[in-house]
Design an enzyme around this catalytic site. Structure first.
Site, mmCIF file in Angstrom:
data_model
loop_
_atom_site.group_PDB
_atom_site.id
_atom_site.type_symbol
_atom_site.label_atom_id
_atom_site.label_comp_id
_atom_site.label_asym_id
_atom_site.label_seq_id
_atom_site.Cartn_x
_atom_site.Cartn_y
_atom_site.Cartn_z
ATOM 1 N N TYR D 174 9.158 -2.112 -1.361
ATOM 2 C CA TYR D 174 10.141 -2.871 -0.577
ATOM 3 C C TYR D 174 10.958 -3.772 -1.480
ATOM 4 O O TYR D 174 10.484 -4.835 -1.914
ATOM 5 C CB TYR D 174 9.411 -3.751 0.446
ATOM 6 C CG TYR D 174 8.823 -3.014 1.623
ATOM 7 C CD1 TYR D 174 8.951 -1.641 1.777
ATOM 8 C CD2 TYR D 174 8.125 -3.709 2.616
ATOM 9 C CE1 TYR D 174 8.405 -0.979 2.870
ATOM 10 C CE2 TYR D 174 7.579 -3.057 3.716
ATOM 11 C CZ TYR D 174 7.716 -1.689 3.834
ATOM 12 O OH TYR D 174 7.175 -1.047 4.919
ATOM 13 N N LYS D 207 5.869 4.653 0.592
ATOM 14 C CA LYS D 207 6.387 4.204 1.875
ATOM 15 C C LYS D 207 7.621 3.352 1.654
ATOM 16 O O LYS D 207 7.572 2.354 0.933
ATOM 17 C CB LYS D 207 5.343 3.387 2.627
ATOM 18 C CG LYS D 207 5.819 3.033 4.038
ATOM 19 C CD LYS D 207 5.026 1.928 4.682
ATOM 20 C CE LYS D 207 5.682 1.493 5.985
ATOM 21 N NZ LYS D 207 5.069 0.277 6.539
#
Lengths: 319, 319, 319, 319, 319
Positions: D174, D207
């Site tokens: 992220y 992810k």
């Protein structure tokens, strides 16, 4: 000499220690002229690290030689000799077994300039203490310093290791840094807090400075007043510090402070004694005098801790 | 006494723990007057580290002696006694096996001045807990502190080690530092977050402060309103905290807070009980009273957790 | 050649060391033209790391080749050769056993810009020293730097490890950083403090810079005056530094300083000798001259340390 | 069910992994309704740590109970369930072997206030993952944060350890902190960079968040234009991200993002599927709905990943 | 093919290395079209980490696939292929044993914003290199960065470990950060310092950028002039760098720099060759071209390092 009841009682206070650590505490308590009394006088020579060789030894240049201090501590019949690594290494063989030694494992110096977050360098280890035949390690913490948690963490690691191998742990607990002014370092509320922290942190022997009657913090001031805690004399304050150190279940020693006149020092020692102190750690006042003066002075101090009257001391001085 | 169904049910919640840890949880749950009820009252004496000896023990000087607290916890029939290293070392032999003990392995003190990044010193280890015969280790985290991630990382390491050797883990989860004001530390949204973090971090037992009805953050306020989450009474809030702690699958204990009148305290305890709390950790309110008062007070608290009516308590008080 | 009495006396000063470390000290003291005298001259080539290759070797490009320095040190009959990792690796086989070597295990460079908190990179280890057949490790500390405690801690760890495996420890003690100005780095009070710190930290061999007569601090100035400590000549100051290094119980070597004329250098060396220095570590002054000049210069230095008269040197020069 | 060719092909991409890690990847790929398709849907419940229990579970209070999520993931036929330590510990026995689990080993919380140097606390270990029977560990990195190198270093250590004992490694990549604005965190150039970093760092499963069409940096914008890289639709961007993740040699999963309407979510999933995504990690959108709604929604998502037409989904919805 | 004299001579320079490390150096020197010449061309693909996938692979999208680079390096007959962890893991089985590989164990990225204290994340380990069958590890240091000492310390630890298990150590020495401007990073005095530092730090292979004629620092400028060190042509400067790298006793490779025209690149390579460089590490210039162009270009480079005339190259190009 068999372990005396006085010493036995003290050893019993250390309920969690293994026989190795108890033996080393006993070695210190059963050595020298105060052997068996439960009192102790220790010579520390970390002054050279903290303030430099000139400030430490110029007035008595014999002190430049590490052997001088070993010999002085032995001849004066002290309980132990404490010093940083190199100082002990330099006499480890000549004086092996002659007196219990304490390896000071951290040290600062006066070139350091941090006033809010003072700290010290780690300069020795438990392994060093073992290979040098020491009975204990010594560690300084600065309660109040912005580095205090880190210092306490270092101390904890070394102390756990020391206890596991049967060494005793001496904590020099000196409030310093953060919001503390020079004066507040010896305020009675701060001193008692410093002693209590050292006890909680697992010290066998606590070294603090003789406290002043000042109180730094308002809530504490109210508590001293409300509960009528006597702090006006040094003996009162020492009694309060012993209480703050697990109510006497821990050995508490007091530093000698700045070099001063013998009489002033004797009065101070006498007050410490009356307050229930376990003894003194006397550095500068010892090695910054001539050997003869130091020997006499130490003998007087020892006599005070033996419970002899001041009168005796005066007679002795005039002899 | 065989493990009761109440205790069995609680132990079953700890699905990942080895028999060693389950045994230590059982020891705590099966000890004292609340044995077998699934409730517990614990005496913590870390006040001296956190606030100093005078603030802690001046009003009842017996508290300077570590044995006093051991004895009080045992005689009052509490479930466990929690304290920092030195405090436990000082009574480890005299009271060996007499009551489950919890080693508090980190500690702060009121000399520390960092308000945004508060932290604590590591002052004990899993090895210390084992050699002192403890059943658990206790660790404080400060969710919100700029040091929180470091503290949680330290806690994680110690907790993993503790679980591996069959100890239980108690987390003191106290929001503090960063952008948190003093008031917001006990706001209900922050308290429930703190409890949830402790549960997620792997605590067996969570200690938090009784939460207030305030809500710090707007999004949370809307959620409380929208979902009609009752938080107006302390019992409501406790119920919410139990829910936030894995829906009751974790033991949650509440601190006693500032020393206060017995009646105020009993009302608070009663609210905690009604909210489903597993019990209380009561320090200052205990040792800052006389032993007789403390014994009576603890007995009343225990009776509340036994489910006895307030009426019973009043009768008892007048006896 | 059997260990001489002079060397035996020095080895006896190292009371705590194992036979391995004593053997390595003996190897250095018994090697080269000064073998057995208790004096030593060492060639250090860490200049390339500290100041860059051009500053170091442009005036004598042979110096770019690591073999040049090994060979020079061997042919000149020096006691040892000291250099960083790569420098030793590059000649470790060709000159295996030909001269005792000292692995410099930390290094700075002139691209670093921190003036208050100068430090160095760790660039070698005890394992490296062992696999390269070294007799000692060398470590620089900067007393006064805001990084000094960290550097001393690193040094301590490496030194403990070195001593355990029978290596000797050389400390380069260079006051720097913090509140120290360039001038004060060589002030006599600061120099003696730096030497004392190195001794206390457990150095076998201490390397410092020749001190100036300046005194940085007022309390020290008063002590020098009050106690009539002579510091007006370099020999006086060296004598004071030897005293500050455990009263001569530690080997103290002096750096050669900036490249300078041979006569100026000889005068300086002669002063060092008269003051009781154990020897010199001469880098730039050696390899920034032609090999012939360097060989002659080193021979003259060695002769000074052998106690030959200046006259002899002049004769030799005119030969 | 035997390993399908689709799964075999994926496993072959992991050329350096030991049979243990391949087995765990296979376990995830061969579990649930998508078993054998090479696609996966995972339920993550770290929301409580990141945003607090009220923000996470107030709308569906069943979610306070850790068992709820285990059961939901199992009953919905998902491939795996991912959560922090305490969450997995609380159901480790009840659901042992019932579904592959992923231990999230670091976590942040919304009380942290550092916007330039965001980081996370380490809250789990490889040993924890092993004792809880997990198939993988999950770690969040924040590319762009001033703490990114430290986070990547922590991740590397844990990942090496995980691979050595046969666990798979999932990286939540992220972008956050440093000079990155909230918007730029999902810009396509930054997203593809984040995915690529995770792949290079050794992730088995990556992810990321569904990327936006925005481009943060000018040089990248020119390259997208010059090379006609299509990024206007989400499917285009996903295709680009798969390419940036070793050209499809790594499993890439997409987060579900903010809770939103089912139809919007289905459209997004369909775009992810068309772009070649390996699947979704859907947290809030799952547990913030009622169980029935969540079950239906997950079934629809699974059907999309099975390659069924949108039409089918509409039929199903109307049933 | 037996080890050639040219290679034997180079291996002999590594006097301290074990047979394992020498074997790995030999593997690199004896592989590909330059086998046995003492020259080498290496393909590095860490560009994706340092600058992102789009900046790296948009112009030749085959480069997104890790296999592409392995295959290119093998088919072009290069000496070795260097890449970060994930990149090597993705082809470790398909290309096992087909070409020596170098694991780049630290990496930065262009999202990092620290200009004074640039650093890199540790992304690989010696254990990773071993399990992937690598011949060497690669580490970047930034001399001049405020983080340089920490980076060098990390490098030292990894290098010691690598040498102990028989791996070779490649140091990317890139001056950066602190007071260095972009231009000064390639100034000849700074470049030679960077190369020298890498050699002193124990590198087997040093990678630097082709230096410019600029001189950053005044003292150095005077030394270059006073000692008539030729630096006007690239070949001069390379010769100076080889000299600064232990006078040719260490392998020094040059980066290809920004993507540029083939002829400009060939001229540069030719200058490197004439200056005595051991070879080139060519990344962007390789994989940002089509495979055919890259293959031709690499063949031309190889021919230059084989000592073929420029004329030959021109003929080849026109073929």
């Amino acid at each position: 000499m068999a372990i005396t009841n006085e010493v036995k009682k003290i050893l019993d206070y250390y309920e969690s220690d293994n026989p190795g650590t108890k033996s080393n505490l006993a070695r210190i308590l059963m050595h020298g002229k105060l052997a068996g009394t439960g009192k102790m006088v220790i010579l520390p020579v970390d002054q050279g690290f903290e303030h430099g060789p000139v400030c430490s030894f110029a007035s008595n240049p014999h002190g430049y030689d590490p052997h001088y201090h070993y010999k002085l501590a032995i001849d004066a019949g002290l309980n132990a000799y404490a010093a940083p690594l190199g100082m002990l290494e330099a006499g480890a063989y000549s004086f092996a077994g002659a007196i219990p030694t304490i390896l000071k494992v951290n040290s600062s110096n006066s070139l350091a300039r941090d006033k809010k977050s003072p700290s010290q360098a780690i300069t020795g280890s438990v392994n060093d203490a073992l290979r040098l035949g020491c009975s204990a390690i010594g560690f300084t913490i600065y309660p109040g310093s912005d580095s205090q948690f880190e210092m306490m963490g270092q101390m904890r690691e070394i102390a756990e290791e020391a206890k596991a191998v049967g060494l005793a742990v001496v904590i020099w607990s000196y409030p310093r840094g953060g919001d503390l002014s020079k004066e507040s370092e010896t305020a009675i509320d701060i001193s008692s807090y410093a002693a209590h922290i050292a006890a909680l942190a697992g010290a066998h022997i606590i070294k603090i400075k003789p406290p002043k009657a000042a109180i730094l913090r308002e809530p504490e001031r109210k508590l001293y007043e409300k509960n009528n805690i006597p702090i006006s004399t040094l003996s009162d304050r020492v009694r309060h510090l012993m209480q703050s150190s697990f109510n006497g279940r821990r050995i508490v020693l007091f530093s000698g402070g700045d070099a001063k006149g013998v009489e002033g020092l004797m009065e101070e020692i006498h007050s410490l004694y009356k307050g229930g102190a376990n003894g003194s750690i006397i550095g500068r006042n010892t090695f910054q005098r001539s050997r003869d003066e130091a020997m006499l002075m130490l003998d007087q101090i020892i006599n005070i801790y033996k419970g002899n009257s001041i009168k005796y001391l005066c007679q002795q001085k005039s002899t």
